[in-house]
Design a protein around this motif. Structure first.
Motif, PDB file in Angstrom:
ATOM      1  N   PRO A 185       0.845  -1.204   0.000  1.00  0.00           N
ATOM      2  CA  PRO A 185       0.000   0.000   0.000  1.00  0.00           C
ATOM      3  C   PRO A 185       0.877   1.249   0.000  1.00  0.00           C
ATOM      4  O   PRO A 185       2.071   1.173   0.334  1.00  0.00           O
ATOM      5  CB  PRO A 185      -0.793  -0.150   1.298  1.00  0.00           C
ATOM      6  CG  PRO A 185       0.026  -1.056   2.162  1.00  0.00           C
ATOM      7  CD  PRO A 185       0.767  -1.961   1.234  1.00  0.00           C
ATOM      8  N   PRO A 186       0.287   2.399  -0.393  1.00  0.00           N
ATOM      9  CA  PRO A 186      -1.132   2.630  -0.698  1.00  0.00           C
ATOM     10  C   PRO A 186      -1.524   2.096  -2.077  1.00  0.00           C
ATOM     11  O   PRO A 186      -0.685   1.963  -2.956  1.00  0.00           O
ATOM     12  CB  PRO A 186      -1.258   4.142  -0.633  1.00  0.00           C
ATOM     13  CG  PRO A 186       0.098   4.634  -1.020  1.00  0.00           C
ATOM     14  CD  PRO A 186       1.072   3.644  -0.438  1.00  0.00           C
ATOM     15  N   MET A 187      -2.818   1.809  -2.233  1.00  0.00           N
ATOM     16  CA  MET A 187      -3.326   1.320  -3.506  1.00  0.00           C
ATOM     17  C   MET A 187      -4.798   1.657  -3.626  1.00  0.00           C
ATOM     18  O   MET A 187      -5.510   1.809  -2.622  1.00  0.00           O
ATOM     19  CB  MET A 187      -3.118  -0.187  -3.611  1.00  0.00           C
ATOM     20  CG  MET A 187      -3.908  -0.998  -2.605  1.00  0.00           C
ATOM     21  SD  MET A 187      -3.640  -2.793  -2.737  1.00  0.00           S
ATOM     22  CE  MET A 187      -1.973  -2.942  -2.103  1.00  0.00           C
ATOM     23  N   ALA A 188      -5.246   1.780  -4.865  1.00  0.00           N
ATOM     24  CA  ALA A 188      -6.660   2.026  -5.157  1.00  0.00           C
ATOM     25  C   ALA A 188      -6.966   1.349  -6.491  1.00  0.00           C
ATOM     26  O   ALA A 188      -6.461   1.774  -7.542  1.00  0.00           O
ATOM     27  CB  ALA A 188      -6.961   3.519  -5.227  1.00  0.00           C
ATOM     28  N   PHE A 189      -7.754   0.300  -6.438  1.00  0.00           N
ATOM     29  CA  PHE A 189      -8.027  -0.494  -7.638  1.00  0.00           C
ATOM     30  C   PHE A 189      -9.522  -0.753  -7.810  1.00  0.00           C
ATOM     31  O   PHE A 189     -10.296  -0.745  -6.846  1.00  0.00           O
ATOM     32  CB  PHE A 189      -7.311  -1.848  -7.559  1.00  0.00           C
ATOM     33  CG  PHE A 189      -5.822  -1.766  -7.679  1.00  0.00           C
ATOM     34  CD1 PHE A 189      -5.228  -1.379  -8.871  1.00  0.00           C
ATOM     35  CD2 PHE A 189      -5.006  -2.079  -6.589  1.00  0.00           C
ATOM     36  CE1 PHE A 189      -3.843  -1.304  -8.979  1.00  0.00           C
ATOM     37  CE2 PHE A 189      -3.624  -2.008  -6.694  1.00  0.00           C
ATOM     38  CZ  PHE A 189      -3.046  -1.618  -7.891  1.00  0.00           C
ATOM     39  N   ILE A 190      -9.891  -1.008  -9.046  1.00  0.00           N
ATOM     40  CA  ILE A 190     -11.202  -1.561  -9.360  1.00  0.00           C
ATOM     41  C   ILE A 190     -10.966  -2.888 -10.064  1.00  0.00           C
ATOM     42  O   ILE A 190      -9.965  -3.081 -10.752  1.00  0.00           O
ATOM     43  CB  ILE A 190     -12.044  -0.623 -10.254  1.00  0.00           C
ATOM     44  CG1 ILE A 190     -11.246  -0.183 -11.500  1.00  0.00           C
ATOM     45  CG2 ILE A 190     -12.558   0.548  -9.486  1.00  0.00           C
ATOM     46  CD1 ILE A 190     -12.065   0.611 -12.484  1.00  0.00           C
ATOM     47  N   ALA A 191     -11.912  -3.814  -9.871  1.00  0.00           N
ATOM     48  CA  ALA A 191     -11.768  -5.158 -10.441  1.00  0.00           C
ATOM     49  C   ALA A 191     -13.080  -5.561 -11.096  1.00  0.00           C
ATOM     50  O   ALA A 191     -13.946  -6.155 -10.449  1.00  0.00           O
ATOM     51  CB  ALA A 191     -11.384  -6.152  -9.351  1.00  0.00           C
ATOM     52  N   GLU A 212     -15.603  -4.653  -8.266  1.00  0.00           N
ATOM     53  CA  GLU A 212     -15.119  -4.443  -6.897  1.00  0.00           C
ATOM     54  C   GLU A 212     -14.194  -3.228  -6.920  1.00  0.00           C
ATOM     55  O   GLU A 212     -13.370  -3.066  -7.836  1.00  0.00           O
ATOM     56  CB  GLU A 212     -14.341  -5.675  -6.435  1.00  0.00           C
ATOM     57  CG  GLU A 212     -13.816  -5.566  -5.030  1.00  0.00           C
ATOM     58  CD  GLU A 212     -14.694  -6.321  -4.053  1.00  0.00           C
ATOM     59  OE1 GLU A 212     -14.370  -6.318  -2.856  1.00  0.00           O
ATOM     60  OE2 GLU A 212     -15.691  -6.902  -4.498  1.00  0.00           O
ATOM     61  N   ALA A 213     -14.323  -2.354  -5.943  1.00  0.00           N
ATOM     62  CA  ALA A 213     -13.414  -1.213  -5.802  1.00  0.00           C
ATOM     63  C   ALA A 213     -12.886  -1.212  -4.372  1.00  0.00           C
ATOM     64  O   ALA A 213     -13.653  -1.441  -3.427  1.00  0.00           O
ATOM     65  CB  ALA A 213     -14.133   0.096  -6.111  1.00  0.00           C
ATOM     66  N   PHE A 214     -11.585  -0.988  -4.222  1.00  0.00           N
ATOM     67  CA  PHE A 214     -11.019  -0.960  -2.877  1.00  0.00           C
ATOM     68  C   PHE A 214      -9.850   0.012  -2.839  1.00  0.00           C
ATOM     69  O   PHE A 214      -9.156   0.230  -3.835  1.00  0.00           O
ATOM     70  CB  PHE A 214     -10.582  -2.352  -2.413  1.00  0.00           C
ATOM     71  CG  PHE A 214      -9.616  -3.056  -3.334  1.00  0.00           C
ATOM     72  CD1 PHE A 214      -8.249  -3.016  -3.097  1.00  0.00           C
ATOM     73  CD2 PHE A 214     -10.073  -3.755  -4.437  1.00  0.00           C
ATOM     74  CE1 PHE A 214      -7.364  -3.668  -3.938  1.00  0.00           C
ATOM     75  CE2 PHE A 214      -9.194  -4.414  -5.283  1.00  0.00           C
ATOM     76  CZ  PHE A 214      -7.839  -4.370  -5.039  1.00  0.00           C
ATOM     77  N   LEU A 215      -9.670   0.614  -1.673  1.00  0.00           N
ATOM     78  CA  LEU A 215      -8.617   1.614  -1.463  1.00  0.00           C
ATOM     79  C   LEU A 215      -7.987   1.358  -0.104  1.00  0.00           C
ATOM     80  O   LEU A 215      -8.701   1.146   0.881  1.00  0.00           O
ATOM     81  CB  LEU A 215      -9.200   3.023  -1.533  1.00  0.00           C
ATOM     82  CG  LEU A 215      -8.235   4.195  -1.341  1.00  0.00           C
ATOM     83  CD1 LEU A 215      -8.682   5.401  -2.160  1.00  0.00           C
ATOM     84  CD2 LEU A 215      -8.139   4.604   0.132  1.00  0.00           C
ATOM     85  N   ILE A 216      -6.657   1.370  -0.053  1.00  0.00           N
ATOM     86  CA  ILE A 216      -5.917   1.180   1.192  1.00  0.00           C
ATOM     87  C   ILE A 216      -4.879   2.283   1.317  1.00  0.00           C
ATOM     88  O   ILE A 216      -4.098   2.527   0.384  1.00  0.00           O
ATOM     89  CB  ILE A 216      -5.227  -0.200   1.232  1.00  0.00           C
ATOM     90  CG1 ILE A 216      -6.260  -1.320   1.104  1.00  0.00           C
ATOM     91  CG2 ILE A 216      -4.434  -0.364   2.524  1.00  0.00           C
ATOM     92  CD1 ILE A 216      -5.641  -2.690   0.995  1.00  0.00           C
TER      93      ILE A 216
END
Length: 344
Positions: A185-191, A212-216
């Motif tokens: 991290p940090p990361m911000a992805f959509i799947a 799916e979308a996630f952010l760390i």
């Protein structure tokens, strides 16, 4: 009868060889072996023959029948081989030639249109696309996401399993695990991707699509999640679209919530919602689930939950498409009916 059998034995093969098409060959075969065929007619006369000679005649008829069937099969194979050789030796088709008759141009499927719009919104918000396999390890699909062993989603009735203890992924959350275990991290992805579950009714399909979308990052809170959701709703459904979160349970987030948006079908010019059958006269429509990534999930992926935090959200593209285009049955999007697809 002997003479008729001899004439038929001498004449059937030239008749087969003279047939220029498969249908003509089959017609000749039917004239001999069909219910009203020549050999059948001879066989019907067997009762008129002397009793002591019937066995010999019957043997001749059966032997001739086998010869006719063998001759038909050989001529049919020869005919098909000649047709195939003619196709292979003929001049090739010029695929650059225009069509002989006007045809309508192809267009995008409603699910593809919605996927592109949703991906575009999250790209604008700084999320990158991360992909993962559709056939997944049980660990990445369930265990690493904090699913307890007795969770209903792990049951054989809810998932498609292989003999090697792998399964067709039941959500795109497996991408979350793959990203967090391979990147720091940090990361911000959509799947975006296809998922599979044993559901089959008017609003569910065994195969469907999710994003799916996630952010760390450091110090990520629920306020950041709601801000992303509000901006997503504004860009996808129009400025001023209200968003609300209702507490809900998901194994891999804590706290978790269902997300509703103001009904886009009964929206009035002044921004109020009159209520309609689609929103059950509440003025709200559920669109996705979300929450803060559970510390156990971060730990399973080797990320310190005391230093990092994050949120995740997921939505079914079919539901988004059904809401956007007022589609009553999810199966319409998988039937490939041109009358339905031509509306988009």
């Amino acid at each position: 009868m002997d003479r008729a059998l001899a004439d038929l034995r001498n004449g059937f093969l030239p008749r087969f060889q003279a047939a220029s098409t498969e249908q003509a060959l089959r017609d000749e075969n039917a004239k001999i072996l069909g219910k009203k065929g020549e050999l059948t007619a001879i066989l019907k006369q067997l009762g008129q023959a002397p009793p002591e000679g019937r066995k010999a005649i019957g043997e001749k008829v059966n032997a001739l029948k086998q010869e006719v069937e063998a001759g038909f099969d050989k001529c049919l194979n020869d005919l098909r081989r000649k047709q195939r050789e003619a196709e292979l030796s003929a001049p090739p088709f010029d695929l650059t030639l225009p069509a002989r008759m006007p045809v309508t141009a192809g267009h995008k499927h409603p699910i593809a249109m919605v996927r592109e719009d949703v991906v575009a919104v999250f790209r604008q918000l700084g999320f990158a696309v991360f992909d993962g396999p559709e056939i997944e390890h049980e660990e990445n699909n369930f265990t690493m996401l904090g699913f307890p062993p007795d969770h209903p989603a792990t049951d054989m009735q809810d998932s498609f399993w292989t003999k090697s203890n792998k399964l067709l992924r039941t959500h795109t959350s497996n991408v979350q695990i793959r990203a967090m275990t391979s990147l720091k991290p940090p990361m911000a992805f959509i799947a975006p991707g296809t998922v599979f579950r044993r559901d089959d009714d008017a609003t569910h399909s065994p195969m469907f699509h999710q994003i799916e979308a996630f952010l760390i990052d450091r110090n990520v809170t629920l306020a950041h999640l709601k801000g992303v959701l509000a901006e997503f709703a504004n860009r996808l459904y129009g400025p001023g679209t209200p968003v609300r979160l209702r507490p809900s349970y998901f194994p891999f987030v804590e706290p978790g919530a269902e997300v509703d948006i103001g009904c886009v079908f009964c929206k009035q010019p002044d921004g109020t919602r009159a209520g309609c059958s689609l929103c059950k006269h509440t003025g709200w429509i559920e669109v996705l689930g979300c929450g803060m990534i559970h510390p156990v999930v971060l730990e399973n992926c080797g990320i310190d939950p005391d230093e990092w935090s994050g949120f995740a959200l997921g939505m079914g593209l079919e539901r988004i498409a059904m809401l956007r285009y007022d589609i009553p049955n999810i199966k319409l999007m998988f039937d490939n009916d041109p009358r339905f697809l031509a509306q988009f």
